[in-house]
Every structure is written in structure tokens, then in C-alpha cells.
Design a protein around this motif. Structure first.
Motif, PDB file in Angstrom:
ATOM      1  N   VAL A   1     -10.553   3.675   1.680  1.00 11.85           N
ATOM      2  CA  VAL A   1      -9.255   4.243   1.315  1.00 11.85           C
ATOM      3  C   VAL A   1      -9.074   5.465   1.825  1.00 11.85           C
ATOM      4  O   VAL A   1      -7.993   6.102   2.435  1.00 11.85           O
ATOM      5  CB  VAL A   1      -9.056   4.275  -0.204  1.00 11.85           C
ATOM      6  N   GLU A   2     -10.272   6.234   2.059  1.00  8.36           N
ATOM      7  CA  GLU A   2     -10.218   7.655   2.653  1.00  8.36           C
ATOM      8  C   GLU A   2      -9.679   7.573   4.032  1.00  8.36           C
ATOM      9  O   GLU A   2      -9.218   8.612   4.639  1.00  8.36           O
ATOM     10  CB  GLU A   2     -11.492   8.422   2.473  1.00  8.36           C
ATOM     11  N   GLU A   3     -10.012   6.426   4.662  1.00  9.64           N
ATOM     12  CA  GLU A   3      -9.732   6.271   6.272  1.00  9.64           C
ATOM     13  C   GLU A   3      -8.333   5.928   6.347  1.00  9.64           C
ATOM     14  O   GLU A   3      -7.962   5.760   7.529  1.00  9.64           O
ATOM     15  CB  GLU A   3     -10.606   5.340   6.853  1.00  9.64           C
ATOM     16  N   MET A   4      -7.600   5.486   5.427  1.00  8.88           N
ATOM     17  CA  MET A   4      -6.384   4.576   5.595  1.00  8.88           C
ATOM     18  C   MET A   4      -5.113   5.308   4.892  1.00  8.88           C
ATOM     19  O   MET A   4      -5.101   5.237   3.629  1.00  8.88           O
ATOM     20  CB  MET A   4      -6.545   3.005   5.031  1.00  8.88           C
ATOM     21  N   PRO A   5      -4.366   6.060   5.427  1.00  9.58           N
ATOM     22  CA  PRO A   5      -3.113   6.541   5.104  1.00  9.58           C
ATOM     23  C   PRO A   5      -2.400   5.642   4.370  1.00  9.58           C
ATOM     24  O   PRO A   5      -2.265   4.457   4.933  1.00  9.58           O
ATOM     25  CB  PRO A   5      -2.319   7.209   6.158  1.00  9.58           C
ATOM     26  N   ALA A   6      -1.493   5.731   3.408  1.00  8.20           N
ATOM     27  CA  ALA A   6      -0.711   4.747   2.670  1.00  8.20           C
ATOM     28  C   ALA A   6       0.287   4.334   3.726  1.00  8.20           C
ATOM     29  O   ALA A   6       0.943   5.397   4.804  1.00  8.20           O
ATOM     30  CB  ALA A   6       0.163   5.543   1.484  1.00  8.20           C
ATOM     31  N   ASP A   7       1.005   3.369   3.405  1.00  5.44           N
ATOM     32  CA  ASP A   7       2.074   2.691   4.391  1.00  5.44           C
ATOM     33  C   ASP A   7       3.339   3.188   4.096  1.00  5.44           C
ATOM     34  O   ASP A   7       4.256   3.501   5.155  1.00  5.44           O
ATOM     35  CB  ASP A   7       1.992   1.174   4.165  1.00  5.44           C
ATOM     36  N   TYR A   8       3.607   3.764   2.710  1.00 12.41           N
ATOM     37  CA  TYR A   8       4.897   4.600   2.664  1.00 12.41           C
ATOM     38  C   TYR A   8       4.726   5.162   1.253  1.00 12.41           C
ATOM     39  O   TYR A   8       3.838   5.358   0.815  1.00 12.41           O
ATOM     40  CB  TYR A   8       6.225   3.148   2.430  1.00 12.41           C
TER      41      TYR A   8
ATOM     42  N   TYR B   1       0.824  -1.352  -0.167  1.00  9.69           N
ATOM     43  CA  TYR B   1       0.038   0.022   0.240  1.00  9.69           C
ATOM     44  C   TYR B   1       0.749   1.156  -0.044  1.00  9.69           C
ATOM     45  O   TYR B   1       0.956   1.893   0.788  1.00  9.69           O
ATOM     46  CB  TYR B   1      -0.977  -0.021   1.226  1.00  9.69           C
ATOM     47  N   PRO B   2       1.825   1.559  -1.202  1.00  6.36           N
ATOM     48  CA  PRO B   2       2.116   2.718  -1.195  1.00  6.36           C
ATOM     49  C   PRO B   2       1.157   3.920  -1.561  1.00  6.36           C
ATOM     50  O   PRO B   2       0.242   3.754  -1.731  1.00  6.36           O
ATOM     51  CB  PRO B   2       3.304   2.280  -2.374  1.00  6.36           C
ATOM     52  N   GLU B   3       1.884   4.967  -1.850  1.00  2.61           N
ATOM     53  CA  GLU B   3       1.099   6.388  -2.086  1.00  2.61           C
ATOM     54  C   GLU B   3       0.409   6.066  -3.599  1.00  2.61           C
ATOM     55  O   GLU B   3      -0.731   6.791  -3.462  1.00  2.61           O
ATOM     56  CB  GLU B   3       2.031   7.531  -1.807  1.00  2.61           C
ATOM     57  N   ASP B   4       1.247   5.753  -4.363  1.00  4.44           N
ATOM     58  CA  ASP B   4       0.695   5.548  -5.800  1.00  4.44           C
ATOM     59  C   ASP B   4      -0.480   4.505  -5.658  1.00  4.44           C
ATOM     60  O   ASP B   4      -1.547   4.799  -6.540  1.00  4.44           O
ATOM     61  CB  ASP B   4       1.561   5.355  -6.777  1.00  4.44           C
ATOM     62  N   ALA B   5      -0.388   3.339  -4.918  1.00  8.09           N
ATOM     63  CA  ALA B   5      -1.384   2.470  -4.965  1.00  8.09           C
ATOM     64  C   ALA B   5      -2.709   3.150  -4.346  1.00  8.09           C
ATOM     65  O   ALA B   5      -3.914   2.907  -4.805  1.00  8.09           O
ATOM     66  CB  ALA B   5      -1.217   1.064  -4.157  1.00  8.09           C
ATOM     67  N   ARG B   6      -2.648   3.933  -3.233  1.00 12.72           N
ATOM     68  CA  ARG B   6      -3.710   4.644  -2.663  1.00 12.72           C
ATOM     69  C   ARG B   6      -4.251   5.692  -3.624  1.00 12.72           C
ATOM     70  O   ARG B   6      -5.691   5.551  -3.687  1.00 12.72           O
ATOM     71  CB  ARG B   6      -3.369   5.286  -1.265  1.00 12.72           C
TER      72      ARG B   6
ATOM     73  N   SER C   1       2.321  -3.099   6.079  1.00 10.24           N
ATOM     74  CA  SER C   1       3.204  -2.089   6.507  1.00 10.24           C
ATOM     75  C   SER C   1       4.939  -2.576   6.607  1.00 10.24           C
ATOM     76  O   SER C   1       4.999  -3.243   7.815  1.00 10.24           O
ATOM     77  CB  SER C   1       2.803  -1.364   7.733  1.00 10.24           C
ATOM     78  N   PRO C   2       5.751  -2.047   6.081  1.00 11.18           N
ATOM     79  CA  PRO C   2       7.153  -2.497   6.261  1.00 11.18           C
ATOM     80  C   PRO C   2       7.626  -1.663   7.569  1.00 11.18           C
ATOM     81  O   PRO C   2       8.584  -2.239   8.191  1.00 11.18           O
ATOM     82  CB  PRO C   2       7.765  -1.946   5.123  1.00 11.18           C
ATOM     83  N   ALA C   3       7.122  -0.530   7.916  1.00 10.94           N
ATOM     84  CA  ALA C   3       7.649  -0.126   9.083  1.00 10.94           C
ATOM     85  C   ALA C   3       6.898  -0.941  10.382  1.00 10.94           C
ATOM     86  O   ALA C   3       7.605  -0.852  11.351  1.00 10.94           O
ATOM     87  CB  ALA C   3       6.847   1.331   9.285  1.00 10.94           C
ATOM     88  N   LEU C   4       5.654  -1.259  10.342  1.00 22.61           N
ATOM     89  CA  LEU C   4       5.194  -2.244  11.359  1.00 22.61           C
ATOM     90  C   LEU C   4       6.127  -3.354  11.636  1.00 22.61           C
ATOM     91  O   LEU C   4       6.626  -3.751  12.570  1.00 22.61           O
ATOM     92  CB  LEU C   4       4.024  -2.416  11.313  1.00 22.61           C
ATOM     93  N   LEU C   5       6.355  -4.158  10.500  1.00 27.24           N
ATOM     94  CA  LEU C   5       7.248  -5.038  10.601  1.00 27.24           C
ATOM     95  C   LEU C   5       8.570  -4.884  10.991  1.00 27.24           C
ATOM     96  O   LEU C   5       9.224  -6.077  11.710  1.00 27.24           O
ATOM     97  CB  LEU C   5       7.465  -5.686   9.115  1.00 27.24           C
ATOM     98  N   SER C   6       8.966  -3.826  10.620  1.00 31.92           N
ATOM     99  CA  SER C   6      10.763  -3.445  11.093  1.00 31.92           C
ATOM    100  C   SER C   6      10.702  -3.357  12.652  1.00 31.92           C
ATOM    101  O   SER C   6      11.440  -3.805  13.414  1.00 31.92           O
ATOM    102  CB  SER C   6      11.196  -2.197  10.315  1.00 31.92           C
ATOM    103  N   GLU C   7       9.686  -2.645  13.155  1.00 31.20           N
ATOM    104  CA  GLU C   7       9.440  -2.218  14.755  1.00 31.20           C
ATOM    105  C   GLU C   7       9.362  -3.875  15.260  1.00 31.20           C
ATOM    106  O   GLU C   7      10.071  -3.876  16.192  1.00 31.20           O
ATOM    107  CB  GLU C   7       8.373  -1.340  15.057  1.00 31.20           C
TER     108      GLU C   7
END
Length: 312
Positions: A305-312, A248-253, A268-274
Motif C-alpha cells: 500500500v505504501e508504494e501505491m498512490p490511491a486511484d482517486y 482504490y480511493p483514498e479512504d480505502a488506502r 483506475s477510472p482515469a486510466l480506463l477513461s484515457e
């Protein structure tokens, strides 16, 4: 120098040396080695590498990220070097489940925790933990939505990621298992795009030529590169084809908002990394670590989609 002054100097030196010996030793630098099978494969892996670095530094670890460049020998050598150089923990995103089993097993034998990140390892690697997604569920989520939107009938084409990787194996199985529930849906194409933009566009160009309007109803992929295929199809007037991606990158959103992409799966790669860095830290502190740490992977469609910010 008088005898009295010399004795005072020696006594003072003894006090200094005694204080130095009594002072606590400098804390040992904690190091995490990260091996990613191919950082350049897609933007998701670049975000993952940067997130791992940031999260490790927050917990006081020095971090070394190594790009395996999809070379098995190079990847095994990198893990061996992490062991030789005394790294405290290792996080690895392998190219496939089996090729790094030997080097990972040696690291485990050396009492170094190894966290498998996003890409799974075979059980005999004895990795400390796997942090990732339920890949079969991701594929099944795509299939179930497609069945619903197609009314259980139609021709679909599948673009797979790099063959032999755990995401490709799991997502393909989930797609096939899910689509079996609708006998009226037929898989007419299944080819690897390797998560690559150019191969994705080449495949959709070929398929649009091969299947006139009405003969291809949906296209699935294992990554966000499918946005390029959806945009190309739209430019050719093929708005009737549904497109189902992963990540779910910005261009997919934006593509979902515009109606070009039908749906994607957030991972989310950020969540997986944490979670991966926290698992390594817990293992080093002697705490219990779950062998499988699985994140939720919600579908993103025009409805949410409007309720979910892109993951990156």
C-alpha cells in the motif's frame, strides 16, 4: 462614381470573393457523446465522467455527458439522440449487457463508433470495443487471497453490486469459482448492496448480529463502499473479520494502512477513461482498435500500500 473607379471596385470585390471561396472550410467540430447508466451510483463514476471529459478535450473533442439515472428508456433515447445529432463517437457505460443492444446497434449501423466503458455489452450489440477490466479475475483475486489468509477454512459473506450489471456478474463468478478451490470455506450470506453506503452498513449490522464472534471470518464486496462496513465492524470489536473490497480511493488506502480493510483491487477510472477516448479517436481516424482493451487490476494489501498512490 467614375466608370474606372466602379470597375476597380467590382474587381476588388471579385478578388475578395475569390479568396473567400478558395479558403479552406472551417474544421468540423468533433463530438463525443458519453452515456453513463448512473453517475450518482458511487464516486468512481463521478471520477470516470470527469476524466472522460478531460481526455476528450485534450484530443480536440467537444463532449456531452448524459446521466442515464438507471432508466433504460432514457438511456436508449440518449443514444438515439447522439445518432440524430451527428455525434462522431459514443462512449457508453450500460446498466446491463442487454438493454441497450438495439440503440447501440443502430449507432454502429450509422457508422458511429461505440466504445463500451467499464460495463460490458452483449456481443450482438456489435460495439466497436470494450475498455475495462477482467471482472472474473477481480473476484478470483479476492478469493485466492482470502483462502490464503484464512488457511482454507471459514465462513464468508458476499455483498454484490447492482444485480445484472457486468461487474456484478463477473466478480460474483470469480469469487464463487475461486472459493470452490477451498472446500473448507463456506459462503453463508450473499446479498446485493448496490454499491451503496447505507445498504452496506445495514448488511454488516445484520450479519454481525446473526453471526457471533468467530462465526463470520471474511466479507467480500464488489466496490469500495466496504470500507464503511469494515469501520463499523471494528467499532464493534470485530477485528477478526477480514474485508476484501474493489477499487482504490483514498479512504480505502487509509483503511488498509490502518488495518481496517484487508485488501482491495485497484481499477483506475482515469486510466480506463484515457484508453476509452483514445479508442474512439483511433476508430474515427480509421485505425484498427482492439475489440477488448483490458487493464491490469493489482491487489493492494498492507504489503504494497505504501508504494501505491490511491486511484482517486
Amino acid at each position: 462614381m467614375t466608370i474606372t473607379r466602379r470597375l476597380f471596385t467590382i474587381a476588388s470585390l471579385g478578388i475578395v470573393l475569390g479568396a473567400a471561396l478558395a479558403a479552406p472550410a472551417m474544421a468540423e467540430t468533433k463530438k463525443i457523446g458519453v452515456l453513463i447508466y448512473n453517475i450518482g451510483v458511487d464516486p468512481w463514476m463521478n471520477v470516470a465522467a470527469k476524466s472522460l471529459e478531460a481526455d476528450a478535450k485534450k484530443l480536440g473533442y467537444e463532449i456531452t455527458v448524459t446521466d442515464g439515472r438507471n432508466d433504460v428508456a432514457q438511456m436508449n433515447a440518449a443514444i438515439d439522440q447522439f445518432v440524430i445529432q451527428g455525434f462522431n463517437a459514443i462512449i457508453v457505460a450500460p446498466s446491463d449487457p442487454d438493454s441497450l443492444v438495439g440503440s447501440v446497434s443502430k449507432a454502429i449501423e450509422a457508422k458511429i463508433p461505440v466504445i463500451s466503458y467499464s460495463m460490458g455489452l452483449a456481443p450482438d450489440a456489435n460495439a466497436t470495443a470494450f475498455v475495462g477490466s477482467n471482472e472474473e479475475l477481480i473476484g478470483r483475486e479476492q478469493a485466492e487471497l482470502a483462502i490464503k489468509l484464512l488457511g482454507g477454512k471459514g465462513n464468508v459473506a458476499l455483498m454484490t453490486g447492482i444485480l445484472g450489471t457486468s461487474p456484478q456478474i463477473g466478480r460474483s463468478k470469480g469469487q464463487h469459482d475461486g472459493l470452490k478451490e477451498a472446500p473448507g470455506i463456506k459462503i453463508v450470506e450473499e446479498q446485493a448492496n448496490d454499491w451503496a453506503h447505507d445498504k452496506t452498513v445495514a448488511l454488516i449490522q445484520d450479519w454481525l448480529s446473526k453471526y457471533p464472534k468467530g462465526e463470520l471470518n471474511a466479507v467480500f464486496a464488489h466496490g469500495p463502499e466496504l470500507v464503511a462496513a469494515a469501520e463499523y465492524a471494528k467499532s464493534q470489536g470485530r477485528d477478526e473479520i477480514l474485508f476484501f473490497a474493489v477499487d482504490y480511493p483514498e479512504d480505502a488506502r487509509r483503511a488498509i494502512q490502518e488495518g481496517t480493510l484487508t485488501a482491495t483491487v485497484s481499477q483506475s477510472p482515469a486510466l480506463l477513461s484515457e484508453l476509452a477516448v483514445n479508442a474512439a479517436d483511433k476508430a474515427l481516424r480509421g485505425e484498427t482498435v482492439d475489440q477488448k482493451i483490458i487493464i491490469k487490476t493489482p491487489l493492494v494489501t498492507k504489503d504494497n500500500v505504501e508504494e501505491m498512490p490511491a486511484d482517486y
